[in-house]
Design a protein around this motif. Sequence first.
Motif, mmCIF file in Angstrom:
data_model
loop_
_atom_site.group_PDB
_atom_site.id
_atom_site.type_symbol
_atom_site.label_atom_id
_atom_site.label_comp_id
_atom_site.label_asym_id
_atom_site.label_seq_id
_atom_site.Cartn_x
_atom_site.Cartn_y
_atom_site.Cartn_z
ATOM 1 N N ALA A 27 -5.004 -53.955 100.071
ATOM 2 C CA ALA A 27 -5.112 -52.770 100.065
ATOM 3 C C ALA A 27 -4.485 -51.806 98.780
ATOM 4 O O ALA A 27 -5.015 -50.831 98.370
ATOM 5 C CB ALA A 27 -4.721 -52.098 101.424
ATOM 6 N N GLN A 28 -3.366 -52.541 98.368
ATOM 7 C CA GLN A 28 -2.775 -52.107 97.293
ATOM 8 C C GLN A 28 -3.379 -51.988 95.950
ATOM 9 O O GLN A 28 -3.312 -51.163 95.199
ATOM 10 C CB GLN A 28 -1.464 -53.079 96.873
ATOM 11 C CG GLN A 28 -0.666 -52.553 95.726
ATOM 12 C CD GLN A 28 0.148 -50.987 96.191
ATOM 13 O OE1 GLN A 28 0.940 -50.997 97.170
ATOM 14 N NE2 GLN A 28 -0.097 -50.014 95.522
ATOM 15 N N ARG A 29 -4.414 -52.982 95.906
ATOM 16 C CA ARG A 29 -5.367 -52.717 94.927
ATOM 17 C C ARG A 29 -6.180 -51.369 95.020
ATOM 18 O O ARG A 29 -6.704 -51.076 93.935
ATOM 19 C CB ARG A 29 -6.198 -54.085 94.736
ATOM 20 C CG ARG A 29 -5.406 -55.284 94.860
ATOM 21 C CD ARG A 29 -6.478 -56.405 94.985
ATOM 22 N NE ARG A 29 -5.846 -57.669 95.254
ATOM 23 C CZ ARG A 29 -6.361 -59.026 95.212
ATOM 24 N NH1 ARG A 29 -7.403 -58.960 94.902
ATOM 25 N NH2 ARG A 29 -5.734 -60.014 95.444
ATOM 26 N N TRP A 30 -6.622 -51.110 96.037
ATOM 27 C CA TRP A 30 -7.433 -49.862 96.222
ATOM 28 C C TRP A 30 -6.972 -48.549 96.100
ATOM 29 O O TRP A 30 -7.730 -47.549 95.568
ATOM 30 C CB TRP A 30 -7.923 -49.976 97.660
ATOM 31 C CG TRP A 30 -8.516 -51.215 98.355
ATOM 32 C CD1 TRP A 30 -9.299 -52.169 97.573
ATOM 33 C CD2 TRP A 30 -8.691 -51.593 99.504
ATOM 34 N NE1 TRP A 30 -9.646 -53.146 98.270
ATOM 35 C CE2 TRP A 30 -9.469 -53.022 99.675
ATOM 36 C CE3 TRP A 30 -8.235 -51.214 100.794
ATOM 37 C CZ2 TRP A 30 -9.610 -53.572 100.645
ATOM 38 C CZ3 TRP A 30 -8.591 -51.751 101.840
ATOM 39 C CH2 TRP A 30 -9.337 -53.120 101.994
ATOM 40 N N VAL A 31 -5.643 -48.429 95.909
ATOM 41 C CA VAL A 31 -5.092 -47.162 95.576
ATOM 42 C C VAL A 31 -4.426 -47.307 94.070
ATOM 43 O O VAL A 31 -3.720 -46.141 93.589
ATOM 44 C CB VAL A 31 -3.844 -46.860 96.566
ATOM 45 C CG1 VAL A 31 -4.318 -46.852 97.948
ATOM 46 C CG2 VAL A 31 -2.767 -48.002 96.616
ATOM 47 N N LYS A 32 -5.063 -47.851 93.258
ATOM 48 C CA LYS A 32 -4.363 -47.855 91.948
ATOM 49 C C LYS A 32 -5.365 -46.977 91.200
ATOM 50 O O LYS A 32 -6.572 -46.656 91.696
ATOM 51 C CB LYS A 32 -4.683 -49.222 91.232
ATOM 52 C CG LYS A 32 -3.520 -50.398 91.645
ATOM 53 C CD LYS A 32 -3.902 -51.535 90.825
ATOM 54 C CE LYS A 32 -2.759 -52.578 91.306
ATOM 55 N NZ LYS A 32 -2.730 -53.912 90.540
ATOM 56 N N PRO A 33 -4.864 -46.135 90.100
ATOM 57 C CA PRO A 33 -5.555 -45.461 89.307
ATOM 58 C C PRO A 33 -7.171 -45.688 89.025
ATOM 59 O O PRO A 33 -7.015 -47.204 88.242
ATOM 60 C CB PRO A 33 -4.960 -44.818 88.126
ATOM 61 C CG PRO A 33 -3.486 -45.044 88.599
ATOM 62 C CD PRO A 33 -3.688 -46.516 89.512
ATOM 63 N N ALA A 42 -9.182 -47.169 90.600
ATOM 64 C CA ALA A 42 -9.696 -48.427 91.362
ATOM 65 C C ALA A 42 -10.958 -48.435 92.061
ATOM 66 O O ALA A 42 -11.531 -47.323 92.426
ATOM 67 C CB ALA A 42 -8.663 -48.845 92.190
ATOM 68 N N LEU A 43 -11.801 -49.698 92.421
ATOM 69 C CA LEU A 43 -12.870 -49.604 93.302
ATOM 70 C C LEU A 43 -12.298 -50.165 94.582
ATOM 71 O O LEU A 43 -11.623 -51.336 94.348
ATOM 72 C CB LEU A 43 -13.929 -50.376 92.773
ATOM 73 C CG LEU A 43 -14.637 -49.923 91.289
ATOM 74 C CD1 LEU A 43 -15.671 -50.660 91.042
ATOM 75 C CD2 LEU A 43 -15.317 -48.476 91.932
ATOM 76 N N PRO A 70 -8.472 -41.805 94.423
ATOM 77 C CA PRO A 70 -9.129 -42.843 94.756
ATOM 78 C C PRO A 70 -10.694 -42.579 95.444
ATOM 79 O O PRO A 70 -10.873 -41.595 95.860
ATOM 80 C CB PRO A 70 -8.469 -43.485 95.846
ATOM 81 C CG PRO A 70 -7.840 -42.560 96.333
ATOM 82 C CD PRO A 70 -7.546 -41.684 95.338
ATOM 83 N N PRO A 71 -11.396 -43.334 94.954
ATOM 84 C CA PRO A 71 -13.058 -43.183 95.499
ATOM 85 C C PRO A 71 -13.091 -43.181 96.936
ATOM 86 O O PRO A 71 -12.487 -44.229 97.734
ATOM 87 C CB PRO A 71 -13.887 -44.345 94.951
ATOM 88 C CG PRO A 71 -12.932 -45.232 94.549
ATOM 89 C CD PRO A 71 -11.670 -44.531 94.383
ATOM 90 N N VAL A 105 -20.648 -49.622 95.839
ATOM 91 C CA VAL A 105 -21.391 -49.936 94.642
ATOM 92 C C VAL A 105 -21.358 -48.593 93.675
ATOM 93 O O VAL A 105 -21.363 -48.631 92.531
ATOM 94 C CB VAL A 105 -22.733 -50.457 94.850
ATOM 95 C CG1 VAL A 105 -23.383 -50.694 93.748
ATOM 96 C CG2 VAL A 105 -22.673 -51.876 95.720
ATOM 97 N N ALA A 106 -21.700 -47.420 94.258
ATOM 98 C CA ALA A 106 -21.504 -46.211 93.630
ATOM 99 C C ALA A 106 -20.433 -45.497 93.096
ATOM 100 O O ALA A 106 -20.615 -44.322 92.688
ATOM 101 C CB ALA A 106 -22.554 -45.135 94.407
ATOM 102 N N GLN A 107 -19.455 -46.180 93.170
ATOM 103 C CA GLN A 107 -18.216 -45.396 92.974
ATOM 104 C C GLN A 107 -17.685 -45.955 91.743
ATOM 105 O O GLN A 107 -16.796 -46.782 91.488
ATOM 106 C CB GLN A 107 -17.039 -45.820 93.902
ATOM 107 C CG GLN A 107 -17.516 -45.473 95.241
ATOM 108 C CD GLN A 107 -16.545 -46.051 96.351
ATOM 109 O OE1 GLN A 107 -15.822 -46.854 96.067
ATOM 110 N NE2 GLN A 107 -16.654 -45.317 97.611
ATOM 111 N N PRO A 108 -17.978 -45.098 90.337
ATOM 112 C CA PRO A 108 -17.612 -45.652 89.086
ATOM 113 C C PRO A 108 -16.126 -45.117 88.892
ATOM 114 O O PRO A 108 -15.564 -44.250 89.602
ATOM 115 C CB PRO A 108 -18.436 -44.598 88.108
ATOM 116 C CG PRO A 108 -18.612 -43.651 89.180
ATOM 117 C CD PRO A 108 -18.977 -44.276 90.318
ATOM 118 N N PRO A 109 -15.541 -45.698 87.988
ATOM 119 C CA PRO A 109 -14.047 -45.321 87.851
ATOM 120 C C PRO A 109 -13.972 -43.690 87.532
ATOM 121 O O PRO A 109 -14.660 -43.221 87.014
ATOM 122 C CB PRO A 109 -13.641 -46.062 86.619
ATOM 123 C CG PRO A 109 -14.433 -47.020 86.363
ATOM 124 C CD PRO A 109 -15.760 -46.613 86.911
#
Length: 340
Positions: free
Chosen positions: A185-191, A193-194, A241-242, A276-280
Motif C-alpha cells: 500500500a505504501q506504493r499507492w500513496v506516493k505522488p 502513483a497508480l 492519489p487517484p 487503468v484510467a488513472q494517469p499520473p
Amino acid sequence: MRSTRLPRLVITAAIGTVLLPVPTLLGSAHAGTAVTVKVPLAQASWFWRGQPGAIGSTGIAPPAAVPDPEVPAGDLAVSGPEAPAAAGLPAGPIAETYLLFDVSSLPVGATVTSFVVSLPVDSKGVTADPVGATIIACPATTGWSGGQTAAAYGGKPTDGCDVHSPKLTAVDGGDRYTVDIADIAQRWVKPNALNLGVAITDNPTNTLTAYQVVFGPPTALTGLAATVTYTAPASEPTSAPPSAGGRVVATGTGSGGDATPVTTTEPLPPGLPAQVAQPPAPTVAPVTPVVAMTVKPADPSAPPLGFWVALVLIVLLLGATTFVLAEPRAMAPLMQQEQR
C-alpha cells in the motif's frame, strides 16, 4: 516603596511573557501523529483456469461464462498448486483473487505503517485443505476489470510476487484470513502513483499441495474495508492519489484566501476499469498568499533562531531589572542628606 515595586512587577511580567514561548522556540519538529482509518473495497475479481477465454483454437469466447460449482456466485477464490503453462495459459495457480481498495482518503506521501485486510471464508463454498494453504499477497502490476465472477485466466493481470510477499494467516478457527500489506500500500500513496490493487494468490513455490479457499459471501465482501494506520507527511504534496471512482484532473487551493486544498475529479468513461484510467495526476502550483522562500534546512544540532531571539530579550530585560533594582540604593544617600 510603591515606586520601587512597580518597575519590579512590570519587568517580572515582561520576563514571563518572553519566557512563555521559549519551550516552543527551543523544541524540534515533532513526528506526525498516527491515524487509523477504514478504506473500502472498490472492486474485486477472481481468475480461474477452468474458465475458457476462447473455444479451442477458434479464438472465439464462449457465449456465457462457465460457473465453478464449488464457488458460489459473487464469491472469490484462491487455489493451488501451481500449474505449468498450457494451451495459451501462463503458468500459475488454479485460481487467483484480485482486490482494489479506495485509498483516496489517505494523504499523498503518507507513511503507511499498517494495512490489514481481513477476508471472511464462505461456509457454503468448497474450502479444501485450508491447513495446507500457502496464500500470499502480491502487488498487481497491470490493470484489470472488476466483477466478482470467474474471469478467464488468460486475461488476468500480472503481479509482482517475491520471497518477501506477505503471507495470509487463518484466524478465528479458519473462518477468516488476514494479511498486512503495508509495504504494498505504501506504493499507492506516493505522488503520481497508480493503485493497481493486490493479488491474493498461491505461493509460486507451491508445486505439490492442492487446496482451495473461498471468500464470501457477497454481502460480506460488499462491505469489506481494510484497517489502515498511517502517519501524515510533514508537508502535503500538491498532487493527490487517484481515487477508485474517478481520475484527478486538477489540484489547487480554494477561494476566499483560506488556501484550502481542492481536488477536482471527473467520472470515468463507462465500462473502463478504474485503475487503468488513472494517469499520473498533474501537479498545479498552489495559490500562496505569501512570497515563497527557499530555506536551507538548519543543522539539527544548532539552536533554532527563536532561541537566540529569546536569549537577547532575556539579557536586555535582566539588564533593565538590575538598573531598576539598583536605583533605590543610589538614591539612599541623597535622601539621608535631605533628612539632615
